[in-house]
Write an enzyme that holds these catalytic residues in place. Structure first.
Site, PDB file in Angstrom:
ATOM      1  CG  ASP A   1      -2.582   2.632   6.331  1.00  0.00           C
ATOM      2  OD1 ASP A   1      -2.954   3.735   6.755  1.00  0.00           O
ATOM      3  OD2 ASP A   1      -2.620   2.340   5.122  1.00  0.00           O
TER       4      ASP A   1
ATOM      5  CB  THR B   1      -2.006   2.478  -4.335  1.00  0.00           C
ATOM      6  OG1 THR B   1      -2.415   3.742  -3.808  1.00  0.00           O
ATOM      7  CG2 THR B   1      -1.949   2.566  -5.848  1.00  0.00           C
TER       8      THR B   1
ATOM      9  CE  LYS C   1      -5.125  -0.892  -1.649  1.00  0.00           C
ATOM     10  NZ  LYS C   1      -4.204  -0.261  -0.669  1.00  0.00           N
TER      11      LYS C   1
ATOM     12  CG  ASP D   1      -1.627   1.250   1.488  1.00  0.00           C
ATOM     13  OD1 ASP D   1      -2.334   1.695   0.570  1.00  0.00           O
ATOM     14  OD2 ASP D   1      -1.487   1.819   2.588  1.00  0.00           O
ATOM     15  CG  MET D   2       1.467   3.485  -3.018  1.00  0.00           C
ATOM     16  SD  MET D   2       1.226   4.308  -4.597  1.00  0.00           S
ATOM     17  CE  MET D   2       2.192   5.801  -4.362  1.00  0.00           C
TER      18      MET D   2
END
Length: 248
Positions: A196, A45, A173, A11-12
């Site tokens: 997160d 993302t 995702k 993830d970004m």
């Protein structure tokens, strides 16, 4: 080196990127070391392709990418593999909900990002990927969530405790990373997935190793296999050190 894992799905925002929206030198160094040892590194993302690509280029990534929470899978930069569009009628209904509550909203079309300040009257003429709401009023957000659930046909997650992100039902995702694995000839059990927020939950649950950042929402920490340092404390570097370069 641990040979179990072959793909690092990152993830970004809140994970790869610091709170200043940067990739720290420490994290960048460890990602490059992983790549040099044959590990595929995939950005996974909620961002659009255009907003994610500069960071992929910064890291020298040529591997597949999952954008817009799984609504787009890229075989390589600028090489689209799969795209899942939202029903236009659902976009109209979600816009109606946002207008009713007078809350901030945004929506990704294939070629444009719209929001409350630049909304389009040409809803039918667009290909839509994702819709989002943001409000710090917990009661309003809950009411919006209830109305969204009543609509049906939606995959509802978030990328912060104050927003709701909506994709086509069944698109997330986890489905995106499964397709990346197929492209690379890997199994999902060979994936380390790091995130997160709620939009990371499905892939964290499915991956061989699901990792929550130290700053992750509690439900994500509860479902993850391990919890590492926060995004401002090089949690990604910790993942690579401990679970890729540690001995089996």
């Amino acid at each position: 080196m641990n040979t179990t894992y072959k793909l690092l799905a990152l993830d970004m925002d809140g994970t790869l990127l610091t709170n200043e929206h940067q990739i720290s030198p420490e994290t960048s160094s460890w990602i490059k070391r992983a790549q040099e040892h044959g590990i595929h590194v995939c950005l996974s993302t909620g961002r659009s392709f255009g907003n994610a690509l500069p960071f992929g280029e910064q890291l020298g990534l040529a591997t597949p990418m999952v954008t817009v929470n799984g609504s787009e899978i890229w075989r390589a930069p600028h090489d689209l593999y799969q795209r899942y569009l939202m029903d236009v009628d659902l976009i109209k209904k979600m816009y109606g909900i946002a207008a009713h509550y007078d809350t901030w909203f945004w929506a990704y079309a294939v070629d444009h990002l719209y929001n409350k300040e630049n909304w389009t009257t040409e809803i039918d003429g667009q290909e839509w990927l994702k819709f989002g709401f943001h409000t710090e009023d917990d009661d309003v957000r809950h009411q919006i969530l209830m109305e969204l659930q009543d609509l049906g046909g939606l995959e509802i997650t978030n990328s912060s405790p104050h927003n709701l992100e909506i994709n086509p039902q069944g698109i997330n995702k986890a489905t995106g990373i499964a397709q990346v694995c197929s492209l690379l000839g890997l199994e999902v059990s060979q994936v380390i997935a790091v995130g997160d927020s709620m939009n990371d939950l499905a892939v964290i649950q499915k991956a061989g190793l699901g990792v929550a950042m130290g700053n992750a929402q509690q439900v994500v920490k509860d479902e993850a296999d391990v919890v590492v340092a926060s995004n401002d404390e090089d949690g990604i570097a910790e993942v690579i050190r401990k679970y890729i370069f540690a001995k089996e």
